[in-house]
Design an enzyme around this catalytic site. Structure first.
Site, PDB file in Angstrom:
ATOM      1  N   GLU A  41      20.920 -13.804 -81.020  1.00 39.00           N
ATOM      2  CA  GLU A  41      19.711 -14.528 -80.651  1.00 39.00           C
ATOM      3  C   GLU A  41      18.543 -13.681 -81.146  1.00 39.00           C
ATOM      4  O   GLU A  41      18.311 -12.582 -80.640  1.00 39.00           O
ATOM      5  CB  GLU A  41      19.650 -14.713 -79.128  1.00 39.00           C
ATOM      6  N   ARG A  45       9.559 -12.416 -81.172  1.00 40.89           N
ATOM      7  CA  ARG A  45       8.551 -11.484 -80.642  1.00 40.89           C
ATOM      8  C   ARG A  45       7.932 -10.674 -81.759  1.00 40.89           C
ATOM      9  O   ARG A  45       7.053  -9.855 -81.521  1.00 40.89           O
ATOM     10  CB  ARG A  45       9.191 -10.538 -79.620  1.00 40.89           C
ATOM     11  N   THR A  68      13.007 -16.413 -77.249  1.00 39.46           N
ATOM     12  CA  THR A  68      11.573 -16.286 -76.948  1.00 39.46           C
ATOM     13  C   THR A  68      10.766 -17.346 -77.706  1.00 39.46           C
ATOM     14  O   THR A  68       9.710 -17.064 -78.263  1.00 39.46           O
ATOM     15  CB  THR A  68      11.052 -14.860 -77.260  1.00 39.46           C
ATOM     16  N   LYS A 128      19.342 -20.827 -69.182  1.00 40.48           N
ATOM     17  CA  LYS A 128      19.266 -19.368 -69.040  1.00 40.48           C
ATOM     18  C   LYS A 128      18.656 -19.079 -67.666  1.00 40.48           C
ATOM     19  O   LYS A 128      17.767 -19.819 -67.227  1.00 40.48           O
ATOM     20  CB  LYS A 128      18.359 -18.850 -70.156  1.00 40.48           C
TER      21      LYS A 128
HETATM   22  C1  3PG Z   1      15.129 -11.681 -72.497  1.00 40.67           C
HETATM   23  O1  3PG Z   1      14.179 -12.061 -73.131  1.00 40.67           O
HETATM   24  O2  3PG Z   1      16.055 -12.443 -72.245  1.00 40.67           O
HETATM   25  C2  3PG Z   1      15.150 -10.282 -71.991  1.00 40.67           C
HETATM   26  O3  3PG Z   1      14.250  -9.475 -72.656  1.00 40.67           O
HETATM   27  C3  3PG Z   1      16.476  -9.681 -72.042  1.00 40.67           C
HETATM   28  O4  3PG Z   1      16.538  -8.811 -71.004  1.00 40.67           O
HETATM   29  P1  3PG Z   1      17.196  -7.380 -71.197  1.00 40.67           P
HETATM   30  O5  3PG Z   1      16.299  -6.652 -72.178  1.00 40.67           O
HETATM   31  O6  3PG Z   1      17.192  -6.759 -69.827  1.00 40.67           O
HETATM   32  O7  3PG Z   1      18.572  -7.568 -71.744  1.00 40.67           O
END
Ligand code: 3PG
Length: 213
Positions: A41, A45, A68, A128
């Protein structure tokens, strides 16, 4: 459940990758494949996200999605680059409707019953749940999923090799997402061998070798 979600359920983990350089896309794809987890994924960002998705999608040997995804413009750019699915931290009705109109599955993020019902109003069955560890972890997931037995969740946010199996054994969990498998710093330092090792370690935990084998 459609083929995509079935495949995600088989893979069990979705590594999040944030690229500072699109040139890292192919080395990461190699590391993921060699580590036994052919899925990524790519988070929107950074400016490199779109090109990284394009490069991975063009290989044809990995399942690649965009994460994102906050706007319809990002959704379009991700889809046009070849993203097979979209993920978002929240449930933005405009982004969800737009993705579905374009025929691309979207997994929006939820944190409350209201969010879940908004997702359900679009006919979604996979959501999610983010940021799960801060929301309350396993206890929260069990409690919130009670009224929605048809929904499968992808917990993300604070998942690690230490806690992923606790989530994955819940029937309401389809897969777990997390950034720990790839590590932005490791990519920036070209540590693709270390990334491959951390992926292989997680994959081994998912399917341990039979004793004596
Ligand atoms: C996301 O966007 O899903 C999170 O940044 C992921 O979280 P993590 O960095 O704790 O895995």
């Amino acid at each position: 459940m459609n083929d995509l979600f079935q495949r995600i359920g088989e893979l069990k983990l979705i590594p999040l990758a944030t690229f500072d350089q699109a040139e890292h896309a192919l080395p990461l794809a190699d590391a993921l494949l060699a580590g036994g987890l052919p899925v990524a994924e790519v988070t929107f960002r950074t400016d490199a996200a779109e090109e990284a998705i394009r490069r991975i999608a063009n290989r044809g040997d990995l399942l690649v999605g965009a994460g994102t995804v906050l706007t319809t413009d990002q959704a379009d750019r991700a889809i046009d680059a070849g993203a097979a699915f979209l993920v978002a931290p929240g449930t933005n009705p405009k982004v969800v409707a737009h993705s579905l109109k374009r025929g691309v599955p979207i997994i929006p993020g939820v944190a409350t019953p209201t969010d879940i019902e908004l997702g359900m109003s679009f006919g979604l069955e996979v959501l999610k749940i983010f940021p799960i560890e801060v929301l309350g972890g396993i206890r929260m997931l069990k409690a919130i999923s009670g009224p929605y037995p048809q929904i499968r969740f992808i917990p993300t946010g604070g998942i690690s090799a230490e806690n992923m199996l606790d989530y994955l054994e819940l029937p309401q969990v389809l897969a777990c997402g997390g950034s720990w498998l790839v590590g932005r710093d490791k990519m920036a330092n070209n540590e693709f061998d270390a990334i491959q090792k951390s992926i292989a370690k997680a994959v081994a935990l998912l399917a341990p070798e039979p004793a004596g084998g």
